[in-house]
Design an enzyme around this catalytic site. Structure first.
Site, PDB file in Angstrom:
ATOM      1  N   LYS A 168       5.467   1.812  -3.126  1.00 19.35           N
ATOM      2  CA  LYS A 168       5.400   3.163  -3.714  1.00 19.35           C
ATOM      3  C   LYS A 168       5.658   3.033  -5.199  1.00 19.35           C
ATOM      4  O   LYS A 168       6.357   2.123  -5.638  1.00 19.35           O
ATOM      5  CB  LYS A 168       6.469   4.066  -3.090  1.00 19.35           C
ATOM      6  CG  LYS A 168       6.185   5.539  -3.233  1.00 19.35           C
ATOM      7  CD  LYS A 168       5.291   6.012  -2.110  1.00 19.35           C
ATOM      8  CE  LYS A 168       4.830   7.441  -2.290  1.00 19.35           C
ATOM      9  NZ  LYS A 168       4.090   7.910  -1.091  1.00 19.35           N
ATOM     10  N   GLN A 211       7.266   3.905   3.918  1.00 21.45           N
ATOM     11  CA  GLN A 211       5.864   3.470   3.928  1.00 21.45           C
ATOM     12  C   GLN A 211       5.683   2.184   4.744  1.00 21.45           C
ATOM     13  O   GLN A 211       4.640   1.979   5.360  1.00 21.45           O
ATOM     14  CB  GLN A 211       5.388   3.265   2.482  1.00 21.45           C
ATOM     15  CG  GLN A 211       3.878   3.302   2.311  1.00 21.45           C
ATOM     16  CD  GLN A 211       3.316   4.713   2.223  1.00 21.45           C
ATOM     17  OE1 GLN A 211       3.883   5.568   1.543  1.00 21.45           O
ATOM     18  NE2 GLN A 211       2.225   4.977   2.905  1.00 21.45           N
ATOM     19  N   ASP A 256      -0.068  10.792  -4.512  1.00 20.46           N
ATOM     20  CA  ASP A 256       1.076  11.431  -3.852  1.00 20.46           C
ATOM     21  C   ASP A 256       1.320  12.704  -4.666  1.00 20.46           C
ATOM     22  O   ASP A 256       0.390  13.182  -5.347  1.00 20.46           O
ATOM     23  CB  ASP A 256       2.312  10.495  -3.835  1.00 20.46           C
ATOM     24  CG  ASP A 256       3.412  10.979  -2.885  1.00 20.46           C
ATOM     25  OD1 ASP A 256       3.304  10.778  -1.675  1.00 20.46           O
ATOM     26  OD2 ASP A 256       4.396  11.595  -3.370  1.00 20.46           O
ATOM     27  N   LYS A 296       5.482   3.367   8.368  1.00 20.26           N
ATOM     28  CA  LYS A 296       4.312   4.228   8.519  1.00 20.26           C
ATOM     29  C   LYS A 296       3.043   3.377   8.560  1.00 20.26           C
ATOM     30  O   LYS A 296       2.202   3.527   9.447  1.00 20.26           O
ATOM     31  CB  LYS A 296       4.254   5.196   7.328  1.00 20.26           C
ATOM     32  CG  LYS A 296       3.099   6.165   7.369  1.00 20.26           C
ATOM     33  CD  LYS A 296       2.844   6.850   6.031  1.00 20.26           C
ATOM     34  CE  LYS A 296       4.077   7.489   5.445  1.00 20.26           C
ATOM     35  NZ  LYS A 296       3.755   8.448   4.354  1.00 20.26           N
ATOM     36  N   THR A 336      -4.536  13.549   5.409  1.00 19.42           N
ATOM     37  CA  THR A 336      -3.101  13.688   5.721  1.00 19.42           C
ATOM     38  C   THR A 336      -2.840  14.984   6.481  1.00 19.42           C
ATOM     39  O   THR A 336      -2.169  14.993   7.522  1.00 19.42           O
ATOM     40  CB  THR A 336      -2.257  13.636   4.436  1.00 19.42           C
ATOM     41  OG1 THR A 336      -2.673  12.514   3.657  1.00 19.42           O
ATOM     42  CG2 THR A 336      -0.792  13.508   4.762  1.00 19.42           C
ATOM     43  N   LYS A 387       0.859  -1.186   0.000  1.00 19.97           N
ATOM     44  CA  LYS A 387       0.000   0.000   0.000  1.00 19.97           C
ATOM     45  C   LYS A 387       0.883   1.219   0.000  1.00 19.97           C
ATOM     46  O   LYS A 387       1.834   1.304   0.778  1.00 19.97           O
ATOM     47  CB  LYS A 387      -0.893  -0.006   1.262  1.00 19.97           C
ATOM     48  CG  LYS A 387      -1.861   1.170   1.326  1.00 19.97           C
ATOM     49  CD  LYS A 387      -3.121   0.895   0.559  1.00 19.97           C
ATOM     50  CE  LYS A 387      -3.935   2.144   0.283  1.00 19.97           C
ATOM     51  NZ  LYS A 387      -3.515   2.898  -0.930  1.00 19.97           N
TER      52      LYS A 387
HETATM   53  P1  NDP Z   1       0.609  17.761  -4.178  1.00 18.09           P
HETATM   54  O1  NDP Z   1       1.065  17.410  -5.511  1.00 18.09           O
HETATM   55  O2  NDP Z   1      -0.840  17.940  -3.903  1.00 18.09           O
HETATM   56  O3  NDP Z   1       1.327  19.092  -3.670  1.00 18.09           O
HETATM   57  C1  NDP Z   1       2.723  19.159  -3.585  1.00 18.09           C
HETATM   58  C2  NDP Z   1       3.106  20.556  -3.149  1.00 18.09           C
HETATM   59  O4  NDP Z   1       4.496  20.586  -2.874  1.00 18.09           O
HETATM   60  C3  NDP Z   1       2.872  21.589  -4.221  1.00 18.09           C
HETATM   61  O5  NDP Z   1       2.605  22.825  -3.607  1.00 18.09           O
HETATM   62  C4  NDP Z   1       4.205  21.597  -4.943  1.00 18.09           C
HETATM   63  O6  NDP Z   1       4.467  22.801  -5.642  1.00 18.09           O
HETATM   64  C5  NDP Z   1       5.165  21.437  -3.796  1.00 18.09           C
HETATM   65  N1  NDP Z   1       6.388  20.784  -4.291  1.00 18.09           N
HETATM   66  C6  NDP Z   1       6.478  19.575  -4.902  1.00 18.09           C
HETATM   67  N2  NDP Z   1       7.747  19.311  -5.242  1.00 18.09           N
HETATM   68  C7  NDP Z   1       8.464  20.366  -4.829  1.00 18.09           C
HETATM   69  C8  NDP Z   1       9.829  20.692  -4.895  1.00 18.09           C
HETATM   70  N3  NDP Z   1      10.714  19.840  -5.456  1.00 18.09           N
HETATM   71  N4  NDP Z   1      10.222  21.862  -4.357  1.00 18.09           N
HETATM   72  C9  NDP Z   1       9.313  22.729  -3.802  1.00 18.09           C
HETATM   73  N5  NDP Z   1       8.003  22.480  -3.719  1.00 18.09           N
HETATM   74  C10 NDP Z   1       7.592  21.317  -4.216  1.00 18.09           C
HETATM   75  O7  NDP Z   1       1.221  16.639  -3.197  1.00 18.09           O
HETATM   76  P2  NDP Z   1       0.784  16.248  -1.721  1.00 18.09           P
HETATM   77  O8  NDP Z   1       0.309  17.436  -0.980  1.00 18.09           O
HETATM   78  O9  NDP Z   1      -0.067  15.056  -1.802  1.00 18.09           O
HETATM   79  O10 NDP Z   1       2.186  15.758  -1.113  1.00 18.09           O
HETATM   80  C11 NDP Z   1       3.051  16.614  -0.380  1.00 18.09           C
HETATM   81  C12 NDP Z   1       3.990  15.794   0.479  1.00 18.09           C
HETATM   82  O11 NDP Z   1       3.217  15.001   1.397  1.00 18.09           O
HETATM   83  C13 NDP Z   1       4.861  14.779  -0.267  1.00 18.09           C
HETATM   84  O12 NDP Z   1       6.069  14.652   0.439  1.00 18.09           O
HETATM   85  C14 NDP Z   1       4.078  13.485  -0.135  1.00 18.09           C
HETATM   86  O13 NDP Z   1       4.913  12.357  -0.281  1.00 18.09           O
HETATM   87  C15 NDP Z   1       3.547  13.626   1.264  1.00 18.09           C
HETATM   88  N6  NDP Z   1       2.387  12.825   1.615  1.00 18.09           N
HETATM   89  C16 NDP Z   1       1.222  12.891   0.911  1.00 18.09           C
HETATM   90  C17 NDP Z   1       0.121  12.161   1.297  1.00 18.09           C
HETATM   91  C18 NDP Z   1      -1.180  12.261   0.618  1.00 18.09           C
HETATM   92  O14 NDP Z   1      -2.145  11.654   1.118  1.00 18.09           O
HETATM   93  N7  NDP Z   1      -1.336  13.012  -0.455  1.00 18.09           N
HETATM   94  C19 NDP Z   1       0.203  11.240   2.433  1.00 18.09           C
HETATM   95  C20 NDP Z   1       1.432  11.304   3.168  1.00 18.09           C
HETATM   96  C21 NDP Z   1       2.479  12.051   2.735  1.00 18.09           C
HETATM   97  P3  NDP Z   1       4.218  22.875  -7.225  1.00 18.09           P
HETATM   98  O15 NDP Z   1       2.743  23.093  -7.379  1.00 18.09           O
HETATM   99  O16 NDP Z   1       5.047  24.012  -7.679  1.00 18.09           O
HETATM  100  O17 NDP Z   1       4.687  21.562  -7.776  1.00 18.09           O
HETATM  101  O1  2IT Z   2       3.008   8.920   1.495  1.00 14.88           O
HETATM  102  C1  2IT Z   2       1.855   8.470   1.686  1.00 14.88           C
HETATM  103  O2  2IT Z   2       1.561   7.899   2.746  1.00 14.88           O
HETATM  104  C2  2IT Z   2       0.851   8.642   0.641  1.00 14.88           C
HETATM  105  N1  2IT Z   2       1.153   9.246  -0.383  1.00 14.88           N
HETATM  106  C3  2IT Z   2      -0.530   8.049   0.810  1.00 14.88           C
HETATM  107  C4  2IT Z   2      -0.534   6.611   0.431  1.00 14.88           C
HETATM  108  C5  2IT Z   2      -1.874   5.928   0.426  1.00 14.88           C
HETATM  109  O3  2IT Z   2      -1.884   4.749   0.048  1.00 14.88           O
HETATM  110  O4  2IT Z   2      -2.892   6.532   0.760  1.00 14.88           O
END
Ligand code: NDP
Ligand code: 2IT
Length: 453
Positions: free
Chosen positions: A129, A114, A169, A117, A212, A93
């Site tokens: 992943k 993961q 992600d 987590k 999240t 997952k």
């Molecule tokens: P999104 O794609 O929704 O948003 C990502 C955000 O981070 C955007 O604002 C993006 O800016 C910015 N970003 C991405 N890459 C970079 C970079 N290299 N430098 C600066 N800013 C950057 O992703 P999520 O919000 O889903 O994910 C954000 C983080 O949370 C990641 O680390 C992900 O692995 C983690 N995560 C996500 C989960 C989920 O449920 N979605 C669960 C657990 C963890 P821009 O628009 O310019 O790309």
């Molecule tokens: O980093 C993470 O935990 C996620 N991007 C969510 C993964 C999931 O299966 O919901």
């Protein structure tokens, strides 16, 4: 802490010597191994069963070609990946990331994180992943659809409700999950619970989009409560403006805090009056529907300034920092500024956003600090709840899911806190990194021992 002879040898021989270029993966393994020393010193069964040698190698790594046609009629080729890291406690997952920086080092680090987590969530999920170096930015909806269909044309044969269940992600949200699911269903001719983060109308769970970010704030609230503190009246810096950042901002504001910043890969906005519900609604529409840039926030709201190329951490003093964008987005120098400005709590919403130097700085200064694998686990936990609802063919109310999410975040806090007290250095300071790594590892490692080789 430091590594013991066993973990030092495995890190060197099985990771660094074999994959010296995988710097993110090496970083995440080093952090986990570092935390495990007191457990490994006490329990010889892990070395006897060669658990570390086994746990750093994915059970299976799938690499594939993704070919699709863009709006100009030209053929495009991308790399596709799925790292099926560990299935000792449940089906693989974990999310899919679509970003030009994606490579095997990043996906192995994310898959490795993961494992622990998912173990912490209390739900039966293994770690995996995947993703692609495809960049959704600037692509039309039709191009994104064509890419997602091509990606699933290969991935479908490797996933299933009891095999591997991907989700979103970075760069993969509701739109991409929709195109991926449509293609899976078409090929398999079967309505399987094979992806999470689905839209509500076709099998998604209430509160999964929020989970999240909300979970990150729930976890930070638990840490703050150990010092008699809360979000109420606090100044908060949030990085990112995607799924996690938006909902961390929302929950922190609901709990009475003032969120001063949001950012994207181009720069940061600082709003001295705070990003309230109305302003956040603008951000959600800007990022999720219009796919615009944060710069536009400062054009819309005169209370805000935009800093091109800047990250939030040094722009204003804060009480709480929530890094919610990407890995290694907060370095040692920025950590020193946060500490000097009086920050008391850092709750990682992204995966591994703080560099090792930043983590060391927070811990040396006794800040409340939670590693992403504990504090961002609410997302995958609610994915687990989506799978449960799909399996029962019913759906829970938003209140029910939020209550379960809140309960899970409290139990993760409790597990990390208790393990930190049992295995960590004596004294008042709670090392949540050590606690989360030991609690997450122990369950998976014991399952591997029980199940033999
Ligand atoms: P999104 O794609 O929704 O948003 C990502 C955000 O981070 C955007 O604002 C993006 O800016 C910015 N970003 C991405 N890459 C970079 C970079 N290299 N430098 C600066 N800013 C950057 O992703 P999520 O919000 O889903 O994910 C954000 C983080 O949370 C990641 O680390 C992900 O692995 C983690 N995560 C996500 C989960 C989920 O449920 N979605 C669960 C657990 C963890 P821009 O628009 O310019 O790309
Ligand atoms: O980093 C993470 O935990 C996620 N991007 C969510 C993964 C999931 O299966 O919901």
């Amino acid at each position: 802490m430091s590594l013991n002879d066993y973990s030092q040898r495995v890190l060197q021989e099985c990771v660094i010597n074999k994959y010296p270029w995988e710097k993110e993966f090496i970083q995440s393994v080093t952090e986990v191994f570092d935390s495990l020393t007191p457990l490994l010193d006490r329990e010889s069964k892990y070395e006897k069963n060669r658990i570390l040698e086994r746990i750093v190698v994915p059970e299976r790594t799938i690499l594939f070609r993704v070919q699709w046609v863009d709006d100009k009629g030209q053929i495009q080729v991308n790399d596709g990946y799925r790292v099926q890291f560990n299935s000792a406690i449940g089906p693989y997952k974990g999310g899919l990331r679509f970003h030009p920086s994606v490579n095997l080092s990043i996906l192995k680090f994310l898959g490795f994180e993961q494992i622990f987590k998912n173990s912490l969530t209390t739900l039966p999920m293994g770690g995996g992943k995947g993703g692609s170096n495809f960049d959704p930015k600037g692509k039309s909806d039709r191009e994104v659809m064509a890419f997602c269909q091509a990606f699933m044309r290969e991935l479908y044969r490797h996933i299933g409700p009891s095999i591997d269940v991907p989700a979103g992600d970075i760069g993969v949200g509701k739109r991409e999950i929709g195109y991926l699911f449509g293609q899976y269903r078409r090929i398999r001719d079967s309505y399987d619970s094979v992806l999470t983060g689905k839209a509500l109308e076709w099998g998604g769970s209430l509160v999964r989009p929020e989970a999240t970010g909300y979970g990150d704030v729930y976890f930070a609230s638990e840490m703050l409560a150990t010092r008699g503190e809360s979000f109420d009246g606090k100044k908060v810096l949030v990085s990112g403006s995607g799924n996690v950042a938006q909902h961390a901002c929302e929950k922190a504001t609901q709990l009475g805090a003032k969120v001063l910043t949001l950012s994207d890969s181009n720069g940061t906005i600082l709003d001295k009056d705070g990003i309230d519900a109305e302003k956040l609604a603008f951000v959600k529409d800007l990022k999720n529907n219009r796919r615009g840039r944060m710069k536009e926030y400062a054009d819309k709201f005169p209370t805000a300034q935009y800093f091109e190329g800047a990250r939030p951490w040094t722009l204003a003093p804060c009480d709480i920092a929530l890094p919610c964008a990407t890995q290694n987005e907060l370095n040692g120098e920025e950590a020193k500024v946060l500490v000097a400005n009086g920050c008391m709590c850092v709750g990682e919403g992204a995966n591994m956003p703080s560099t090792p130097e930043a983590v060391a700085c927070f811990q040396a200064n006794k800040l409340l600090f939670s590693p992403g694998k504990a504090s961002n686990a609410g997302g995958v936990a609610t994915s687990g709840l989506e799978m449960s609802q799909n399996a029962m063919r019913l759906s829970w109310s938003a209140e029910e899911v939020d209550q379960k999410l809140h309960g899970i975040m409290k139990s993760i806090h409790n597990a990390a806190y208790t393990a930190a007290k049992e295995y960590g250095p004596k004294g008042d300071y709670v090392d949540y990194v050590l606690g989360a790594n030991i609690a997450g590892f122990r369950k998976v490692a014991n399952a591997m021992v029980d199940q033999g080789i």
